[in-house]
Design an enzyme around this catalytic site. Structure first.
Site, PDB file in Angstrom:
ATOM      1  N   CYS A   1       7.153  12.961  -9.390  1.00 28.77           N
ATOM      2  CA  CYS A   1       7.077  12.650  -7.850  1.00 28.77           C
ATOM      3  C   CYS A   1       8.379  13.188  -7.222  1.00 28.77           C
ATOM      4  O   CYS A   1       8.486  13.610  -6.019  1.00 28.77           O
ATOM      5  CB  CYS A   1       6.531  11.274  -7.364  1.00 28.77           C
ATOM      6  SG  CYS A   1       7.421  10.096  -8.021  1.00 28.77           S
TER       7      CYS A   1
ATOM      8  N   GLU B   1       2.191  19.924  -3.419  1.00 28.49           N
ATOM      9  CA  GLU B   1       3.071  19.693  -4.755  1.00 28.49           C
ATOM     10  C   GLU B   1       2.126  20.128  -5.816  1.00 28.49           C
ATOM     11  O   GLU B   1       1.000  20.238  -5.982  1.00 28.49           O
ATOM     12  CB  GLU B   1       2.735  18.251  -4.698  1.00 28.49           C
ATOM     13  CG  GLU B   1       3.253  17.430  -5.952  1.00 28.49           C
ATOM     14  CD  GLU B   1       3.080  15.804  -6.131  1.00 28.49           C
ATOM     15  OE1 GLU B   1       2.019  15.466  -5.963  1.00 28.49           O
ATOM     16  OE2 GLU B   1       3.868  15.264  -6.296  1.00 28.49           O
TER      17      GLU B   1
ATOM     18  N   LYS C   1      -5.273  -1.547 -13.247  1.00 25.60           N
ATOM     19  CA  LYS C   1      -6.216  -0.251 -13.534  1.00 25.60           C
ATOM     20  C   LYS C   1      -5.211   0.892 -13.683  1.00 25.60           C
ATOM     21  O   LYS C   1      -4.847   1.554 -12.984  1.00 25.60           O
ATOM     22  CB  LYS C   1      -6.992   0.052 -12.232  1.00 25.60           C
ATOM     23  CG  LYS C   1      -8.344   0.616 -12.573  1.00 25.60           C
ATOM     24  CD  LYS C   1      -8.375   1.950 -13.289  1.00 25.60           C
ATOM     25  CE  LYS C   1      -8.144   3.173 -12.623  1.00 25.60           C
ATOM     26  NZ  LYS C   1      -7.794   4.507 -13.482  1.00 25.60           N
TER      27      LYS C   1
ATOM     28  N   GLU D   1       2.651   4.779  -2.825  1.00 25.92           N
ATOM     29  CA  GLU D   1       3.506   5.600  -3.310  1.00 25.92           C
ATOM     30  C   GLU D   1       3.040   7.038  -3.752  1.00 25.92           C
ATOM     31  O   GLU D   1       1.977   6.986  -4.790  1.00 25.92           O
ATOM     32  CB  GLU D   1       4.596   5.265  -4.567  1.00 25.92           C
ATOM     33  CG  GLU D   1       5.501   4.168  -4.034  1.00 25.92           C
ATOM     34  CD  GLU D   1       6.489   4.328  -3.132  1.00 25.92           C
ATOM     35  OE1 GLU D   1       6.847   5.994  -2.703  1.00 25.92           O
ATOM     36  OE2 GLU D   1       7.054   3.638  -2.459  1.00 25.92           O
TER      37      GLU D   1
HETATM   38  P1  NAD Z   1      -4.528  10.010  -8.985  1.00 29.07           P
HETATM   39  O1  NAD Z   1      -4.242   9.923  -7.447  1.00 29.07           O
HETATM   40  O2  NAD Z   1      -5.517  11.239  -9.523  1.00 29.07           O
HETATM   41  O3  NAD Z   1      -4.683   8.792  -9.654  1.00 29.07           O
HETATM   42  C1  NAD Z   1      -3.726   7.755  -9.675  1.00 29.07           C
HETATM   43  C2  NAD Z   1      -4.543   6.523  -9.873  1.00 29.07           C
HETATM   44  O4  NAD Z   1      -5.557   6.392  -9.057  1.00 29.07           O
HETATM   45  C3  NAD Z   1      -5.337   6.903 -11.405  1.00 29.07           C
HETATM   46  O5  NAD Z   1      -5.264   5.267 -12.084  1.00 29.07           O
HETATM   47  C4  NAD Z   1      -6.595   6.986 -10.781  1.00 29.07           C
HETATM   48  O6  NAD Z   1      -7.461   6.396 -11.832  1.00 29.07           O
HETATM   49  C5  NAD Z   1      -6.821   6.078  -9.583  1.00 29.07           C
HETATM   50  N1  NAD Z   1      -7.901   6.516  -8.739  1.00 29.07           N
HETATM   51  C6  NAD Z   1      -8.574   7.622  -8.570  1.00 29.07           C
HETATM   52  N2  NAD Z   1      -9.303   7.775  -7.589  1.00 29.07           N
HETATM   53  C7  NAD Z   1      -9.415   6.560  -7.211  1.00 29.07           C
HETATM   54  C8  NAD Z   1     -10.201   5.717  -6.120  1.00 29.07           C
HETATM   55  N3  NAD Z   1     -11.155   6.377  -5.379  1.00 29.07           N
HETATM   56  N4  NAD Z   1      -9.788   4.568  -5.780  1.00 29.07           N
HETATM   57  C9  NAD Z   1      -8.880   3.907  -6.626  1.00 29.07           C
HETATM   58  N5  NAD Z   1      -8.143   4.419  -7.460  1.00 29.07           N
HETATM   59  C10 NAD Z   1      -8.472   5.728  -7.769  1.00 29.07           C
HETATM   60  O7  NAD Z   1      -2.810  10.680  -9.448  1.00 29.07           O
HETATM   61  P2  NAD Z   1      -2.580  11.061 -11.018  1.00 29.07           P
HETATM   62  O8  NAD Z   1      -3.037  12.651 -10.994  1.00 29.07           O
HETATM   63  O9  NAD Z   1      -2.691  10.169 -11.965  1.00 29.07           O
HETATM   64  O10 NAD Z   1      -0.599  11.191 -10.791  1.00 29.07           O
HETATM   65  C11 NAD Z   1      -0.134  12.271  -9.968  1.00 29.07           C
HETATM   66  C12 NAD Z   1       0.458  11.893  -8.749  1.00 29.07           C
HETATM   67  O11 NAD Z   1       1.057  10.587  -8.415  1.00 29.07           O
HETATM   68  C13 NAD Z   1       1.310  12.831  -8.152  1.00 29.07           C
HETATM   69  O12 NAD Z   1       0.814  13.258  -6.785  1.00 29.07           O
HETATM   70  C14 NAD Z   1       2.531  12.342  -7.865  1.00 29.07           C
HETATM   71  O13 NAD Z   1       3.351  12.626  -7.047  1.00 29.07           O
HETATM   72  C15 NAD Z   1       2.098  10.960  -7.535  1.00 29.07           C
HETATM   73  N6  NAD Z   1       3.103  10.037  -8.076  1.00 29.07           N
HETATM   74  C16 NAD Z   1       3.910   9.402  -7.260  1.00 29.07           C
HETATM   75  C17 NAD Z   1       5.015   8.542  -7.659  1.00 29.07           C
HETATM   76  C18 NAD Z   1       5.784   7.944  -6.430  1.00 29.07           C
HETATM   77  O14 NAD Z   1       6.491   6.726  -6.593  1.00 29.07           O
HETATM   78  N7  NAD Z   1       5.920   8.368  -5.254  1.00 29.07           N
HETATM   79  C19 NAD Z   1       5.492   8.324  -8.788  1.00 29.07           C
HETATM   80  C20 NAD Z   1       4.702   8.911  -9.803  1.00 29.07           C
HETATM   81  C21 NAD Z   1       3.568   9.867  -9.510  1.00 29.07           C
END
Ligand code: NAD
Length: 476
Positions: free
Chosen positions: A280, A378, A171, A246
């Protein structure tokens, strides 16, 4: 271009679709992505469940061939895939091509891992009994990915999942469907049996949530924000799924008086602003000791103001746009909050360029203290703050004063300080004289505290998440 769902080997459109908008030029729509519902997700999960035993029993050679094919094709097409990535996500073209190549390398690494799956045979404490410890696939794994590394993060979850014999439902993030679709399209021609890999586009709160809660899913690997991750952890605990998260970072970069100033400025410029700060592992807290603070701020400010911001696909551009309007508003509002709390904001203006896009100038916030929101939350944009520290000890304590613990860096010429920092920084990854962002693909990736939860990703450590350990006793 229509980005369709892939279920049991068939490409399926949905009645509703979501436009894929180029953040460098909002008039450029790359295509329409399917908007799956829970019924689509149910079918993807059943398809994975049905295909899982066959793939779990596939030979290491069969798995190698599939992963090697995928890796080779990605590498051969890295320029085209990188361009798609930069067009839909907004990182510069060299960064986009670099990320596409990374995805290919990850598949190549895990192709090799298919042939290196070992177990242990131990002597039993009982006479004549043999003990074998082996690793078995987990079963059906759900992979949920963010937009900021739209090909590398799906790759670093899909490749080990398949290498260790699991079936997959991916997804991907709503904002970057193109890369997920391109990767799925390559996988669909790799010789992987139908149903082992499935792709569902849609809203996280609908199809993502359904994947997490589904009783036929054995494990969830998630990368994204802390609030989403926390909800997923709770849900997985209720259904006793394996889970790996992550999440965010507020990564400190310590610069000591004895640092090579040019190297420190380059590391901070790269760590804070490359990929528009949307990493991140971005260096978002620059902790600088007294003796070098003012000179460091002056040189970094000049370097930051010299960065060329513009259309991600244009040559010579060093920083592309922010991914969308929502993220841009969030970045600008954090700068307002920082100013209200007493910080001095340099740069950070909303930019209007020739093409309509989500552009802003990179920003540095000086004269900050660690309690300020700009240092605790963040931002996820091209924004870094500077903290002044008396000495190394205070710098280390400020670096560790965070709910996050993903990556921490230090710039110093002192081996003693570098060794102390490596041992005492509360982070999963520590960098000496290198940006906090930028990692290798064959070693573990992950953090501590609020940044990560569960087993590490990448390298051979990925086996801890994507397999279950089995102990067998035999009396021959
Ligand atoms: P997000 O949490 O909004 O979304 C991430 C994913 O989760 C998307 O595919 C989204 O559709 C899905 N999602 C949203 N709500 C959900 C739910 N209730 N149940 C299941 N899935 C759901 O994050 P984003 O805005 O896409 O990404 C940015 C964030 O990702 C930042 O906080 C960044 O630090 C983090 N990030 C972390 C790493 C790492 O390896 N630590 C790497 C890249 C990004």
């Amino acid at each position: 271009m229509d980005y369709k769902n892939l279920i049991a080997g068939s490409w399926e459109a949905t009645t509703e679709a979501r436009p894929n908008v180029n953040p460098s030029d909002t008039g450029d729509i790359l295509g329409q992505a399917a908007l799956g519902g829970t019924a689509d997700m149910d079918r993807a999960i059943s398809s994975a469940k049905a295909a899982a035993p066959g793939w779990a029993g596939a030979t290491p050679q069969a798995r190698f061939d599939v992963l090697d094919f995928i890796g080779s094709e990605i590498l051969a097409r890295k320029a085209e895939l990188g361009q798609l990535l930069s067009r839909e996500e907004g990182k510069t073209l060299p960064e986009g091509i670099g990320e596409a190549a990374r995805a290919g390398q990850i598949f190549k690494f895990f192709a090799g891992e298919c042939l290196r799956q070992t177990g242990d045979r131990l002597a039993s404490v009982r006479p004549g009994v043999e003990v074998d410890v082996t690793r078995a696939p987990v079963g059906v794994v759900g992979l949920i990915t963010p937009w900021n590394f739209p090909i590398a993060i799906p790759a670093w979850k899909i490749a080990p999942a398949l290498a260790y014999g699991n079936a997959v439902v991916l997804k991907p993030a709503e904002l970057t469907p193109g890369c997920a679709w391109a990767l799925a399209e390559i996988i669909s021609r790799s010789g992987l049996p139908e149903g082992v890999f499935n792709l569902i586009f849609g809203q996280g709160s609908v199809v993502g949530q359904h994947l997490v809660e589904h009783s036929d899913v054995d494990a969830i690997s998630f990368t994204g924000s802390v609030p989403t991750g926390r909800g997923i952890a709770v849900s997985c605990a209720q259904s006793m799924k394996k889970v790996q998260l992550e999440m965010g970072g507020k990564n400190p970069m310590v610069v000591l008086d004895d640092a090579d100033l040019d190297l420190a400025v380059e590391a901070c410029l790269n760590g804070a602003f490359y990929s528009t700060g949307q990493r991140c592992t971005a260096s978002s807290r620059l902790i600088v000791t007294e003796g070098v603070h003012d000179r460091f701020v002056a040189v970094l400010t000049a370097a930051m103001q010299g960065l060329r911001v513009g259309n991600a696909l244009e040559s010579g551009i060093q920083m592309g746009p922010v991914v969308d309007g929502h993220q841009l508003d969030q970045n600008l509002s954090y700068l307002q909050v920082a100013a209200q709390e007493g910080g001095k904001v340099i740069g950070g203006e909303r930019l209007s360029l020739e093409q309509e896009g989500f552009y802003m100038a990179p920003a540095l916030v000086t004269e900050t203290s660690n309690e300020m929101r700009i240092n605790q939350e963040e931002v996820f944009g091209p924004v870094a703050s500077v903290l002044r520290a008396r000495d190394y000890e205070e710098a280390l304590s400020l670096a560790n004063d965070s709910d996050f613990g993903l990556s921490a860096g230090i710039c110093t010429t002192s081996l003693k300080r570098a060794s102390h920092f490596k041992a005492n920084a509360e982070a999963g990854m520590v960098m000496v004289n290198l940006p906090t962002a930028g990692v290798d693909y064959h070693v573990p990736f992950g953090g501590t505290k609020g940044s990560s939860y569960g087993a590490r990703e990448q390298g051979s450590y990925a086996a801890e998440f994507y397999t279950r350990v089995k102990t067998a006793y035999t009396l021959p």
